[in-house]
Scaffold this active site. Structure first.
Site, PDB file in Angstrom:
ATOM      1  N   SER A  41       0.879  -1.159   0.030  1.00  0.00           N
ATOM      2  CA  SER A  41       0.225  -0.053  -0.011  1.00  0.00           C
ATOM      3  C   SER A  41       0.665   1.357   0.085  1.00  0.00           C
ATOM      4  CB  SER A  41      -0.955  -0.202   1.230  1.00  0.00           C
ATOM      5  OG  SER A  41      -0.092  -0.191   2.361  1.00  0.00           O
ATOM      6  N   HIS A 263      -0.548   6.158   6.440  1.00  0.00           N
ATOM      7  CA  HIS A 263      -0.028   5.852   5.066  1.00  0.00           C
ATOM      8  C   HIS A 263       0.437   7.064   4.296  1.00  0.00           C
ATOM      9  CE1 HIS A 263      -1.539   1.904   5.194  1.00  0.00           C
ATOM     10  NE2 HIS A 263      -0.823   1.546   4.147  1.00  0.00           N
TER      11      HIS A 263
END
Length: 280
Positions: A41, A263
């Site tokens: 990711s 993230h």
């Protein structure tokens, strides 16, 4: 005789000029560098929008991920197979239906491989984030995550992630023997000591624990790269002061909550791309 010599000289001169002009071909005349972008990711750009239109929604593959930004800057011929949740096992096995092994993107003509990988092996990232956040809400001033998990995740990095990632990078080199393989480390999720409970509900005593865990993860990635002959792109120094606790304008990591929690933000992906370009 004079006419014959003159004709011969003219012929040789013309041939020389053809060789010289052929050697000065413009970049537009050259075959583009063939790039493959692999990984998890952090490579896919999960949380960044828009998503790549023709990719699996499960992969959360963003138009602005660092591999695509490198390709746009260098004008490479890109194949992007990065996918959220990927582990090193997904280099050689299908991750989801319709999402094949990532190594299928490589061949002997591949010139450049960019990736971020390793954080999902042995569920290190998911376990650390979910458990530490859950326990932190119940004991914000203590160190409940360190007490519950102890050395378990550190041991998993050494015994599971390190050999798996080393083998995975070697498999990439075998599939793309002429490629430069560049694996990017993980930018800091949290500061080294003082956290930010409102943005990331990690207990005060667990901030150091998680920072040390990420430090070990990045060291494992660097060691695997060295063992496999890949280039490790270190984000540790560059990302100091840009964690999820930083001001929004300086933040490279999104706070906890929603898609893309902890993230890289759009700015984070850009800085990862800049770090790769600097090494190139």
């Amino acid at each position: 005789m004079t006419r014959a010599v003159t004709a011969l000289v003219a012929t040789l001169l013309a041939a020389t000029l053809l060789v010289l002009f052929a050697g000065c071909a413009t970049p537009a005349d050259e075959t583009p560098v063939k790039q493959a972008h692999l990984g998890d990711s952090f490579a896919a750009g999960t949380g960044v929008r828009p998503l790549v239109a023709d990719s699996s929604f499960l992969c959360q593959r963003a138009e602005g991920n660092f591999g695509r930004l490198v390709a746009a800057d260098r004008g490479t011929d890109l194949t992007d197979v990065s996918c959220a949740g990927a582990t090193t096992a997904d280099l050689t096995a299908a991750q989801y239906e319709g999402v094949g092994p990532q190594l299928d993107a490589l061949d002997a003509d591949t010139d450049l491989v960019t990736l971020a990988l390793g954080g999902n092996d042995a569920d290190v990232f998911a376990t650390a984030v979910s458990e530490c956040a859950r326990l932190g809400r119940a004991d914000p001033e203590g160190a409940p995550c360190r007490a519950a998990l102890g050395n378990r995740l550190f041991a998993a990095l050494d015994t599971v992630t390190r050999p798996a990632l080393t083998a995975g990078l070697r498999a990439i080199a075998e599939r793309a023997p002429h490629a430069r393989v560049m694996i990017v480390g993980y930018p800091w999720l949290l500061p080294p000591t003082d956290g930010c409970f409102a943005q990331v509900p990690i207990a005060a005593g667990d901030v150091v624990y998680l920072h040390r865990l990420q430090q070990r993860l990045n060291q494992v990635v660097a060691d695997a790269a060295a063992a496999a002959g890949a280039v490790y792109v270190d984000m540790a120094q560059a990302s100091v002061g840009h964690s999820a606790c930083a001001d929004p304008q300086q933040r490279w990591i999104a706070p906890l909550g929603g898609v893309g929690s902890l993230h890289p933000t759009e700015l984070g992906q850009r800085t990862m791309a800049e770090s790769v370009l600097a090494r190139l």
